[in-house]
Design an enzyme around this catalytic site. Structure first.
Site, mmCIF file in Angstrom:
data_model
loop_
_atom_site.group_PDB
_atom_site.id
_atom_site.type_symbol
_atom_site.label_atom_id
_atom_site.label_comp_id
_atom_site.label_asym_id
_atom_site.label_seq_id
_atom_site.Cartn_x
_atom_site.Cartn_y
_atom_site.Cartn_z
ATOM 1 N N LYS A 50 0.836 -1.212 0.000
ATOM 2 C CA LYS A 50 0.000 0.000 0.000
ATOM 3 C C LYS A 50 0.865 1.254 0.000
ATOM 4 O O LYS A 50 0.664 2.152 -0.794
ATOM 5 C CB LYS A 50 -0.900 -0.017 1.237
ATOM 6 C CG LYS A 50 -1.632 1.279 1.420
ATOM 7 C CD LYS A 50 -2.095 1.482 2.827
ATOM 8 C CE LYS A 50 -0.986 1.902 3.769
ATOM 9 N NZ LYS A 50 -1.429 1.970 5.161
ATOM 10 N N TYR A 178 -9.871 3.666 7.225
ATOM 11 C CA TYR A 178 -8.606 4.215 6.734
ATOM 12 C C TYR A 178 -8.139 3.521 5.464
ATOM 13 O O TYR A 178 -7.583 4.155 4.566
ATOM 14 C CB TYR A 178 -7.549 4.224 7.847
ATOM 15 C CG TYR A 178 -6.795 2.922 8.071
ATOM 16 C CD1 TYR A 178 -5.596 2.664 7.420
ATOM 17 C CD2 TYR A 178 -7.277 1.955 8.952
ATOM 18 C CE1 TYR A 178 -4.891 1.490 7.638
ATOM 19 C CE2 TYR A 178 -6.581 0.787 9.181
ATOM 20 C CZ TYR A 178 -5.392 0.544 8.521
ATOM 21 O OH TYR A 178 -4.704 -0.625 8.740
ATOM 22 N N HIS A 435 11.927 26.850 12.121
ATOM 23 C CA HIS A 435 11.365 27.749 11.123
ATOM 24 C C HIS A 435 12.179 27.740 9.847
ATOM 25 O O HIS A 435 13.410 27.689 9.936
ATOM 26 C CB HIS A 435 11.328 29.170 11.714
ATOM 27 C CG HIS A 435 10.662 30.143 10.821
ATOM 28 N ND1 HIS A 435 9.294 30.170 10.624
ATOM 29 C CD2 HIS A 435 11.178 31.136 10.047
ATOM 30 C CE1 HIS A 435 8.995 31.139 9.776
ATOM 31 N NE2 HIS A 435 10.124 31.733 9.412
ATOM 32 N N GLU A 440 6.008 23.764 13.022
ATOM 33 C CA GLU A 440 6.275 24.724 14.101
ATOM 34 C C GLU A 440 4.979 25.177 14.757
ATOM 35 O O GLU A 440 4.949 25.597 15.912
ATOM 36 C CB GLU A 440 7.092 25.925 13.606
ATOM 37 C CG GLU A 440 6.425 26.787 12.566
ATOM 38 C CD GLU A 440 7.366 27.900 12.063
ATOM 39 O OE1 GLU A 440 7.870 28.668 12.887
ATOM 40 O OE2 GLU A 440 7.588 28.001 10.839
#
Ligand code: FAD
Length: 453
Positions: A50, A178, A435, A440
């Site tokens: 998968k 799922y 960053h 973040e």
């Protein structure tokens, strides 16, 4: 009493292989029976094939986005047979590794079906009977199709999907779990006209409601024709494909109808009754906290026990079984705060409680942010990511973390460590942001968007 083996394992999948290998490596006499292919569902017809299909399905969108970033790319077409050949070779390679590793550890492998005869006897398909001091049942589960739908014999399941001879032009995926949602994204990404029917009100039942809505929206925006509150009424094989009538009256033709509506434990005709092993309503083997059945010599781990149906959980249960039975160290597998990922596009990673579970138990604060990440805003792609924390208002502990973003599976593995350790919201806040990243946001959300007192 003398036995042929210290341990006999039925099922060469994630749980069975781990238990057999550890026990044999510890010097015990171990045998294992596998009726299909070593590696089990995960390796042969689950996680691994998968995920490789997920990778394959992402390149068309990546190429389109690359153009927006200035690349001169001419899109070719997807060659299913060539991908499928590589996929099959890879699975055969992995199967070989599983077989070799078990053999090297000293496990004797019987490549055939095994059933229980009594608390210490296993019968092999060729008629041989062997005895063992302990028997571990790790036979997993299988997909099932509802036999109440006329024409259901024309539909396939995840067991067959990796072997279809050509890429369907039009595929219907039935189910909202799922596996169904992942295959919807996969086939959509590969270029098939993809339709998904789910009879419930929203896909991904059991997951966080806000995340479910977000994923459903993204799946539909990507081009999957998603219909909730819709089921299949009948299927007919016609000259131009499979004609499907839905419960809402809709009629359409598909090349492939894939049912992903649930899995059942593989306990039919396994000899459980003969051995006196208790099963539950769905056929699952009932075990205690140490994976022991009501018959003291027989244990069960993995999907067949219908606890949490994930590969790493089956493996943890196998390790705990080995510790308990062969190392004199009674160990309960830990089923709390198990992180997991859904490989839709983008992915959904979660650990701990949903908002709905948490607010039913205690006062909680909910921190959530959905936004277009830098990579998408640059090319005016609308897809938004979502970061969500559920925090206990009294202890300040983060009870749940939900992330929808590219690579959310990778992110949640790491966030899962903090949640499992009992990190508080203030621990998250004290961590400096990385960053510029999407992730973040998880340390930058200052005000709760909802408070459940
Ligand atoms: P299995 O791996 O199913 O192994 C059982 C083995 O027993 C099989 O090989 C079977 O042939 C054999 N067997 C059965 N009966 C007998 C018998 N009587 N005699 C001899 N052999 C027998 N999990 C994740 O963690 N992440 C994922 O991304 C993920 N994706 C999935 C995608 C799909 C399409 C599917 C179907 C499953 C996925 N799973 C995923 C779930 C994961 O595959 C299972 O949780 C895991 O394989 C369970 O391991 P197990 O040892 O319990 O059973």
């Amino acid at each position: 009493m003398e036995f042929d083996y210290d341990l006999f394992v039925i099922g060469g999948g994630s749980g069975g292989v781990r238990a057999a290998r550890l026990t044999a490596a510890g010097g015990q006499k171990v045998a294992m029976a596998e009726e299909f292919r070593m590696g089990g569902t995960c390796v042969i017809r689950g996680c691994v094939p998968k995920k490789l299909m997920v990778f394959a399905s992402q390149y068309a969108a990546a190429a389109k986005e690359a153009k927006a970033y200035g690349w001169d790319i001419r899109m070719g077409s997807f060659d299913w047979p060539s991908f499928q050949t590589r996929l099959k070779d890879e699975l055969t390679r992995l199967e070989g590794i599983y077989t070799k590793n078990a053999g090297n550890a000293g496990v004797e492998i019987f490549h055939q079906r095994a059933t229980l005869k009594d608390p210490h006897t296993v019968q092999l398909a060729d008629g041989t009977e062997v005895t063992a001091k302990h028997i571990l049942v790790a036979v997993g589960g299988r997909p099932f199709k509802p036999d109440t739908v006329p024409g259901i014999e024309h539909a396939i399941t995840s067991n067959e999907i990796f072997d279809i001879p050509e890429l369907p032009k039009r595929i219907l995926i039935v189910g909202g779990g799922y596996i169904a949602s992942e295959f919807a994204c996969i086939f959509n990404g590969l270029g098939a006209e993809t339709t998904q029917y789910y009879r419930g009100a929203q896909i991904l039942r059991g997951f966080d409601d806000e995340a479910r809505g977000h994923i459903a929206e993204l799946i539909a925006d990507q081009g999957v024709d998603l219909h909730v509150g819709t089921d299949v009424e009948r299927i007919e094989k016609r000259d131009d494909g499979l004609w499907v009538k839905a419960t809402d009256g809709r009629e359409a033709i598909f090349d492939v109808v894939l049912y992903a509506t649930g899995r059942k434990p593989n306990t039919e005709s396994l000899g459980l009754e003969e051995a006196g092993v208790e099963t539950g309503r769905n056929g699952e083997i009932i075990v205690d906290d140490f994976s022991q059945t009501n018959i003291p010599s027989i244990y069960a781990v993995g999907d067949v026990t219908d606890r949490i149906q994930l590969t790493p959980v089956a493996i943890r249960e196998a390790v705990a079984f080995h510790e308990t039975v062969f190392k004199g160290n009674p160990t309960k597998p830990d089923h709390v705060a198990v992180p997991s990922a859904i490989f839709t596009q983008p992915e959904y990673g979660s650990v701990g409680m949903t908002e709905e579970q948490a607010r039913d138990e205690r006062p909680v604060e909910v921190y959530s942010a959905a936004f277009r990440p830098m990579q998408n805003s640059f090319i005016e792609k609308n897809e938004r990511v979502m970061f969500k924390l559920i925090v206990c208002a009294e202890t300040r502990k983060v009870l749940g973390c939900h992330i929808i973003a590219p690579h959310a599976g990778e992110m949640i593995q790491l966030a899962g460590v903090a949640v499992k350790m009992g990190a508080t919201k203030e621990d998250f806040d004290a961590t400096v942001a990385v960053h510029p990243t999407m992730a973040e946001e998880i340390v930058l959300m200052r005000e709760p968007i909802r408070v459940h007192a």
